[in-house]
Scaffold this motif. Structure first.
Motif, PDB file in Angstrom:
ATOM      1  N   HIS A 109       0.824  -1.257   0.228  1.00 20.10           N
ATOM      2  CA  HIS A 109      -0.211   0.093   0.440  1.00 20.10           C
ATOM      3  C   HIS A 109       0.683   1.133   0.080  1.00 20.10           C
ATOM      4  O   HIS A 109      -0.055   2.384  -0.583  1.00 20.10           O
ATOM      5  CB  HIS A 109      -0.540   0.314   1.561  1.00 20.10           C
ATOM      6  N   LYS A 110       2.135   1.177   0.609  1.00 23.21           N
ATOM      7  CA  LYS A 110       3.167   2.740   0.574  1.00 23.21           C
ATOM      8  C   LYS A 110       4.556   2.332   0.622  1.00 23.21           C
ATOM      9  O   LYS A 110       4.769   0.519   0.663  1.00 23.21           O
ATOM     10  CB  LYS A 110       2.713   3.289   2.065  1.00 23.21           C
ATOM     11  N   LEU A 111       5.268   2.872  -0.260  1.00 29.55           N
ATOM     12  CA  LEU A 111       6.884   2.046  -0.339  1.00 29.55           C
ATOM     13  C   LEU A 111       7.837   3.332   0.560  1.00 29.55           C
ATOM     14  O   LEU A 111       7.122   4.770   0.615  1.00 29.55           O
ATOM     15  CB  LEU A 111       6.754   2.430  -1.229  1.00 29.55           C
ATOM     16  N   THR A 112       8.962   2.571   1.225  1.00 36.67           N
ATOM     17  CA  THR A 112       9.642   3.525   1.742  1.00 36.67           C
ATOM     18  C   THR A 112      10.818   3.882   1.224  1.00 36.67           C
ATOM     19  O   THR A 112      11.764   2.320   0.957  1.00 36.67           O
ATOM     20  CB  THR A 112       9.367   3.699   3.284  1.00 36.67           C
ATOM     21  N   LEU A 113      11.186   4.757   1.124  1.00 40.43           N
ATOM     22  CA  LEU A 113      13.037   4.557   0.464  1.00 40.43           C
ATOM     23  C   LEU A 113      14.038   5.291   1.524  1.00 40.43           C
ATOM     24  O   LEU A 113      13.377   6.591   1.480  1.00 40.43           O
ATOM     25  CB  LEU A 113      13.080   5.178  -0.967  1.00 40.43           C
ATOM     26  N   PRO A 114      14.653   5.046   1.442  1.00 41.23           N
ATOM     27  CA  PRO A 114      16.627   5.352   2.973  1.00 41.23           C
ATOM     28  C   PRO A 114      17.198   6.579   1.875  1.00 41.23           C
ATOM     29  O   PRO A 114      17.248   6.029   0.635  1.00 41.23           O
ATOM     30  CB  PRO A 114      16.577   4.020   3.361  1.00 41.23           C
ATOM     31  N   VAL A 115      16.843   7.456   2.201  1.00 39.22           N
ATOM     32  CA  VAL A 115      18.295   8.257   1.318  1.00 39.22           C
ATOM     33  C   VAL A 115      19.007   8.817   2.647  1.00 39.22           C
ATOM     34  O   VAL A 115      17.914   9.341   3.568  1.00 39.22           O
ATOM     35  CB  VAL A 115      17.618   9.309   0.734  1.00 39.22           C
ATOM     36  N   SER A 116      20.346   8.706   2.580  1.00 38.62           N
ATOM     37  CA  SER A 116      21.091   8.854   3.253  1.00 38.62           C
ATOM     38  C   SER A 116      21.946  10.511   3.075  1.00 38.62           C
ATOM     39  O   SER A 116      21.634  11.463   2.546  1.00 38.62           O
ATOM     40  CB  SER A 116      21.795   8.229   3.145  1.00 38.62           C
ATOM     41  N   ALA A 117      20.906  11.554   4.522  1.00 39.30           N
ATOM     42  CA  ALA A 117      21.577  12.433   4.405  1.00 39.30           C
ATOM     43  C   ALA A 117      22.895  13.392   5.171  1.00 39.30           C
ATOM     44  O   ALA A 117      23.707  14.045   4.280  1.00 39.30           O
ATOM     45  CB  ALA A 117      20.914  13.244   5.915  1.00 39.30           C
ATOM     46  N   SER A 118      24.087  11.776   5.868  1.00 41.39           N
ATOM     47  CA  SER A 118      25.408  12.089   5.514  1.00 41.39           C
ATOM     48  C   SER A 118      25.625  11.734   3.603  1.00 41.39           C
ATOM     49  O   SER A 118      25.394  10.526   3.736  1.00 41.39           O
ATOM     50  CB  SER A 118      25.556  10.810   6.572  1.00 41.39           C
ATOM     51  N   GLU A 119      27.363  12.619   3.532  1.00 38.88           N
ATOM     52  CA  GLU A 119      27.299  12.022   1.947  1.00 38.88           C
ATOM     53  C   GLU A 119      28.001  10.896   2.451  1.00 38.88           C
ATOM     54  O   GLU A 119      28.506   9.890   1.584  1.00 38.88           O
ATOM     55  CB  GLU A 119      28.330  12.933   1.037  1.00 38.88           C
ATOM     56  N   ALA A 120      28.780  10.417   3.194  1.00 44.04           N
ATOM     57  CA  ALA A 120      29.222   9.322   3.827  1.00 44.04           C
ATOM     58  C   ALA A 120      29.040   7.867   4.097  1.00 44.04           C
ATOM     59  O   ALA A 120      29.666   6.759   3.465  1.00 44.04           O
ATOM     60  CB  ALA A 120      30.585   9.780   4.654  1.00 44.04           C
ATOM     61  N   HIS A 121      27.557   7.954   4.998  1.00 40.66           N
ATOM     62  CA  HIS A 121      27.084   6.949   5.013  1.00 40.66           C
ATOM     63  C   HIS A 121      25.760   7.215   3.522  1.00 40.66           C
ATOM     64  O   HIS A 121      26.000   5.558   3.002  1.00 40.66           O
ATOM     65  CB  HIS A 121      25.664   7.152   6.122  1.00 40.66           C
ATOM     66  N   SER A 122      26.066   7.749   2.145  1.00 43.26           N
ATOM     67  CA  SER A 122      25.266   7.296   1.340  1.00 43.26           C
ATOM     68  C   SER A 122      26.784   6.132   0.487  1.00 43.26           C
ATOM     69  O   SER A 122      25.996   5.514  -0.085  1.00 43.26           O
ATOM     70  CB  SER A 122      25.457   9.080   0.846  1.00 43.26           C
ATOM     71  N   GLN A 123      27.383   6.687   0.672  1.00 44.52           N
ATOM     72  CA  GLN A 123      28.288   6.203  -0.293  1.00 44.52           C
ATOM     73  C   GLN A 123      28.863   5.037   0.516  1.00 44.52           C
ATOM     74  O   GLN A 123      29.009   3.959  -0.541  1.00 44.52           O
ATOM     75  CB  GLN A 123      29.921   6.788  -0.206  1.00 44.52           C
ATOM     76  N   PRO A 172      -0.554   4.565  -8.788  1.00 47.78           N
ATOM     77  CA  PRO A 172      -0.280   5.863  -8.635  1.00 47.78           C
ATOM     78  C   PRO A 172      -0.858   6.382  -7.143  1.00 47.78           C
ATOM     79  O   PRO A 172      -0.732   7.178  -6.609  1.00 47.78           O
ATOM     80  CB  PRO A 172      -1.091   6.718  -9.958  1.00 47.78           C
ATOM     81  N   GLN A 173      -2.215   5.460  -6.797  1.00 46.71           N
ATOM     82  CA  GLN A 173      -2.819   5.767  -5.965  1.00 46.71           C
ATOM     83  C   GLN A 173      -1.414   5.375  -4.430  1.00 46.71           C
ATOM     84  O   GLN A 173      -2.196   5.606  -3.257  1.00 46.71           O
ATOM     85  CB  GLN A 173      -3.483   4.984  -6.035  1.00 46.71           C
ATOM     86  N   VAL A 174      -0.489   4.712  -4.656  1.00 46.91           N
ATOM     87  CA  VAL A 174       0.067   4.249  -3.332  1.00 46.91           C
ATOM     88  C   VAL A 174       0.838   5.254  -3.553  1.00 46.91           C
ATOM     89  O   VAL A 174       2.597   5.902  -3.702  1.00 46.91           O
ATOM     90  CB  VAL A 174       1.431   3.097  -4.532  1.00 46.91           C
ATOM     91  N   PRO A 175       1.642   5.965  -2.091  1.00 44.94           N
ATOM     92  CA  PRO A 175       1.998   6.624  -1.448  1.00 44.94           C
ATOM     93  C   PRO A 175       3.453   6.807  -1.114  1.00 44.94           C
ATOM     94  O   PRO A 175       3.782   5.511  -1.017  1.00 44.94           O
ATOM     95  CB  PRO A 175       1.577   6.918   0.072  1.00 44.94           C
ATOM     96  N   LEU A 176       5.057   7.505  -1.660  1.00 44.26           N
ATOM     97  CA  LEU A 176       5.682   6.678  -1.971  1.00 44.26           C
ATOM     98  C   LEU A 176       6.878   7.825  -1.083  1.00 44.26           C
ATOM     99  O   LEU A 176       6.079   8.855  -0.323  1.00 44.26           O
ATOM    100  CB  LEU A 176       6.618   7.152  -3.536  1.00 44.26           C
ATOM    101  N   GLU A 177       7.134   7.032   0.355  1.00 43.00           N
ATOM    102  CA  GLU A 177       7.503   7.712   1.903  1.00 43.00           C
ATOM    103  C   GLU A 177       9.277   7.439   1.678  1.00 43.00           C
ATOM    104  O   GLU A 177       9.630   6.782   0.795  1.00 43.00           O
ATOM    105  CB  GLU A 177       7.403   7.021   2.577  1.00 43.00           C
ATOM    106  N   VAL A 178      10.511   8.771   2.314  1.00 38.69           N
ATOM    107  CA  VAL A 178      11.662   8.837   2.133  1.00 38.69           C
ATOM    108  C   VAL A 178      11.666   9.293   3.371  1.00 38.69           C
ATOM    109  O   VAL A 178      11.159   9.652   3.835  1.00 38.69           O
ATOM    110  CB  VAL A 178      11.949  10.087   1.188  1.00 38.69           C
ATOM    111  N   GLY A 179      12.792   8.085   3.943  1.00 35.65           N
ATOM    112  CA  GLY A 179      13.252   8.314   5.137  1.00 35.65           C
ATOM    113  C   GLY A 179      14.413   8.834   5.178  1.00 35.65           C
ATOM    114  O   GLY A 179      15.416   8.181   4.801  1.00 35.65           O
ATOM    115  N   LEU A 180      14.887  10.098   5.622  1.00 35.83           N
ATOM    116  CA  LEU A 180      16.029  10.417   5.248  1.00 35.83           C
ATOM    117  C   LEU A 180      16.803   9.870   7.082  1.00 35.83           C
ATOM    118  O   LEU A 180      16.997  10.666   8.201  1.00 35.83           O
ATOM    119  CB  LEU A 180      16.218  12.499   5.811  1.00 35.83           C
TER     120      LEU A 180
END
Length: 322
Positions: free
Chosen positions: A102-116, A142-150
């Motif tokens: 029903h909902k997607l969550t995608l992790p994105v790192s606020a820290s550049e070092a952690h992202s790499q 299209p009805q499915v919300p997309l959440e980003v967790g920083l």
């Protein structure tokens, strides 16, 4: 914002249970699929209305999540419950959508070092990934919300402090890329209440109704204090894990994730509705124990029990705080 949230009053909070995903992928043992289904059923019976149940990543990398599609297909049979899945990229998003999440969550790192270190991509490349997932979602569901967790929004073990301006810039970029919600995660358990209140206030000023959940850890004992600070800043959705499962495997003696049982007790004692039945939530711990025998579970409230006269005993507390 999901329909589940919009139906609740402005004073109510939504507790998003992340144990079946965040918790299970953080422990060495793999819970059998049948036990996952039973645990999710028990969480629903307790009144949870949003549950993150799986992570769609290659089984060779995360064998604990090899049955992700099967678990999602079972979980979505529960009416009125928002079933979430974590997806690291477009491929994972397609699998989750095909399974019926029903909902997607995608992790994105606020820290550049952690992202790499974590995904071998820059933060800008991860924003591109958000954009790709949003386009796919528009095509399939299209009805499915997309959440980003920083993640690492409050500090990083690799680079140390993370500039608040970077967090806000990244949040705005993710919304522009198609995210419906952007939440903040205290991945390393470094946050304090003043910092939490300040950063969530800035987030809401920057992205308005796109500001999402607080995902806070109890690594250094400040989990509930940080949740209260986020609530005072206007946050109404909180991630938590039953028994504090998972969250911080590299902090000996620390459970990492905020304990769902303790968080629910805090809000209910204050007169803030969670919609969750605490005795049934305590009972759900048994399903967790049966699926992961021997795994340590945390929580002050389940150990101490509910105050005499509960739930009416919560009312004087609420009046005193009013």
């Amino acid at each position: 914002m999901s329909a589940v949230i919009s139906k609740r009053s402005t004073e109510a909070v939504l507790i998003s249970e992340v144990g079946p995903r965040d918790g299970l992928q953080s422990v060495a043992a793999t819970m059998p699929t049948a036990h996952k289904r039973a645990w999710i059923d028990a969480l629903v019976a307790a009144g949870l209305r949003e549950i993150e149940v799986a992570s769609f990543v290659p089984a060779r990398l995360l064998p604990q999540m090899a049955d992700a599609a099967e678990v999602v297909r079972h979980a979505v049979t529960h009416a009125g419950v928002c079933i979430m899945a974590l997806v690291p990229n477009r491929h994972g998003a397609e699998a989750a959508l095909r399974a019926g999440a029903h909902k997607l969550t995608l992790p994105v790192s606020a820290s550049e070092a952690h992202s790499q270190a974590n995904v071998r991509k820059t933060r800008e490349q991860m924003v591109d990934e958000v954009r790709a997932v949003a386009r796919l979602r528009d095509e399939i569901a299209p009805q499915v919300p997309l959440e980003v967790g920083l993640s690492t929004a409050f500090g990083c073990t690799l680079q140390g402090p993370v500039a608040e301006d970077d967090v806000i810039w990244l949040a705005e970029a993710c919304v522009q890329a198609g995210a419906h919600e952007v939440g903040l995660s205290d991945t390393t358990g470094m946050a304090n209440p003043a910092q939490v209140k300040r950063l969530f206030t800035r987030l809401q000023a920057a992205v308005g109704s796109h500001a999402g959940a607080a995902h806070l850890h109890n690594t250094r004992g400040l989990g509930l204090a940080n949740c209260l600070a986020a609530y005072e800043a206007g946050v109404r959705t909180f991630d938590a894990s039953l028994g504090g499962l998972g969250g911080c495997p590299y902090a000996p003696g620390a459970s990492g994730n905020v304990v769902t049982e303790d968080l629910v007790f805090m809000f209910e004692a204050m007169g803030i509705d969670t919609g969750i039945d605490l005795p049934r939530l305590f009972a759900a711990r048994q399903a967790l124990r049966e699926g992961l025998p021997g795994e340590p579970l945390y929580g002050m409230t389940p150990e101490a029990g509910l105050p005499k006269g509960w739930p009416s005993s919560a009312l004087p507390f609420n009046k005193a705080l009013a």
